[in-house]
Write a protein that holds these residues in place. Structure first.
Motif, PDB file in Angstrom:
ATOM      1  N   HIS A 206      -3.422   5.832   2.287  1.00  0.00           N
ATOM      2  CA  HIS A 206      -2.900   5.093   3.436  1.00  0.00           C
ATOM      3  C   HIS A 206      -1.523   4.516   3.082  1.00  0.00           C
ATOM      4  N   ALA A 207      -1.265   3.246   3.311  1.00  0.00           N
ATOM      5  CA  ALA A 207       0.056   2.697   2.982  1.00  0.00           C
ATOM      6  C   ALA A 207      -0.083   1.501   2.044  1.00  0.00           C
ATOM      7  N   ASN A 208      -1.134   1.506   1.251  1.00  0.00           N
ATOM      8  CA  ASN A 208      -1.359   0.419   0.301  1.00  0.00           C
ATOM      9  C   ASN A 208      -1.546   0.985  -1.100  1.00  0.00           C
ATOM     10  N   GLY A 209      -0.903   0.344  -2.063  1.00  0.00           N
ATOM     11  CA  GLY A 209      -1.013   0.806  -3.435  1.00  0.00           C
ATOM     12  C   GLY A 209       0.085   1.766  -3.833  1.00  0.00           C
ATOM     13  N   LEU A 210       1.112   1.897  -2.985  1.00  0.00           N
ATOM     14  CA  LEU A 210       2.173   2.861  -3.285  1.00  0.00           C
ATOM     15  C   LEU A 210       3.041   2.435  -4.467  1.00  0.00           C
TER      16      LEU A 210
END
Length: 371
Positions: A206-210
């Motif tokens: 998704h868009a977390n932990g990038l």
């Protein structure tokens, strides 16, 4: 000095330290709460229980209004690097990621998304000169709006040289929604021991932990082009667009399934399942399949399960807390919308903790301090 490949890599080592960020969030929430009386001058009141939740709710009489603003984070940096390596634009997916960050938060309170606004801040006017990239962003933004059946109201496209790095773009979205009828409000007032926890599958990171995912590139033999599995590179796997969950919550409402509480599994990973302020134990007896890219990150970062599940979604992008009698129906409705789902566990009487039995993980009430 670069860490050896077998040295565990934590989220903090990638530059994100929640212990430093969360106190500011709490201080801001307390200052913001002091402004609530201003609503009375307009004839409205806040729903106090929404403070500290993923969206803010105002009682305007016949219905509630909910609102949220969210930024994408650093996923656009991966898209930029992959464009250099492949010549392809990934910004249609990046647009969906940005909208998902806002919409998936908004729907946790039972709201139907109505309007999305865009914030696209580039490091200079030349960013918009890449027509293919710019048009992909526009097309992806509109497509995500169509999926969520939300109007794109407008936005802001500043060129912020000296603030945003040259050649980069900072993306954010705000979303306003309506809770109508009021009985759809899902702030946890009806959450009770015996409720089921249904987890909706994620599409990947998704868009977390990038920040962690980008730091990990330093350890990979071919960087973003390292294969996660045959035919799938690390970069392409990271850029799988974030799942939009509003079609599921809208379908549940249409079917008469009452959601008692919901959580968008983003920052803090599975610890987000502890977000409700009440004293409940959340017992997970089954976990979803972990997407290949997240298993790859955990393995190459040398993370144990507690670190991985406390940082990443690990296959569960959204959690729904429903009456036990509605659990299987919730799964069926989600699958009808093309999203895999799993009855993962149940809510029990306190103390407040999360127990993930298959993995031997337990977090107490101090694992998530967002209020």
């Amino acid at each position: 000095m670069q860490a050896p490949a077998n040295t565990p890599l934590s989220y903090e080592q990638s530059g994100v330290v929640y212990d430093l960020i969360d106190p500011l969030k709490v201080a801001a929430q307390r200052a913001a709460a002091a402004t609530a009386p201003h609503l009375a001058g307009h004839g409205f009141t806040e729903v106090k229980a929404s403070r500290g939740e993923s969206a803010y709710v105002v009682d305007v009489g016949p219905f509630y209004l909910a609102s949220i603003v969210e930024c994408l984070g650093s996923k656009a940096l991966v898209a930029d690097e992959m464009q250099k390596l492949t010549g392809r634009s990934y910004y249609a997916g990046i647009a969906q990621d940005t909208i998902a960050m806002a919409v998936n938060d908004l729907i946790t309170v039972g709201a139907t998304p109505l309007v999305v606004q865009a914030y696209w801040a580039a490091g200079g006017s030349d960013w918009f000169g890449d027509a293919e990239r710019a048009q992909a962003l526009v097309a992806g933004w509109k497509a995500a709006c169509d999926t969520c059946r939300v109007a794109w109201g407008g936005g802001e496209t500043p060129a912020l040289a000296g603030i945003v790095e040259s050649g980069r773009i900072d993306l954010a979205a705000s979303c306003t929604g309506i809770v109508n009828p009021k009985q759809r409000l899902s702030l946890g007032d009806d959450l009770a021991a015996g409720d089921a926890i249904v987890l909706l599958a994620s599409s990947g990171i998704h868009a977390n932990g990038l920040s962690l995912a980008r730091k990990l590139v330093e350890r990979l033999p071919e960087g973003y082009l390292t294969e996660v599995e045959p035919g799938l590179t690390y970069g392409d796997a990271l850029l799988a667009p974030t799942t939009l969950y509003s079609p599921v919550t809208e379908a549940l409402a249409a079917a008469g399934v009452r959601v008692h509480y919901a959580a968008n599994v983003t920052g803090h990973g599975w610890r987000k399942l502890l977000r409700h302020p009440g004293s409940f134990t959340y017992r997970i007896s089954a976990v979803p399949k972990v997407p290949p890219v997240l298993a790859f990150i955990q393995r190459h970062a040398g993370q144990d399960d507690a670190e991985a599940y406390g940082t990443l979604n690990m296959g569960a992008g959204f959690a729904l807390y429903v009456a036990a009698a509605d659990a299987e129906r919730t799964v069926e409705i989600a699958r009808a919308q093309g999203i895999e789902a799993l009855v993962a566990g149940r809510v029990e009487a306190g103390p407040k903790r999360l127990v993930v039995e298959p993995l031997g993980i337990e977090w107490g009430d101090d694992a998530l301090q967002l209020r």
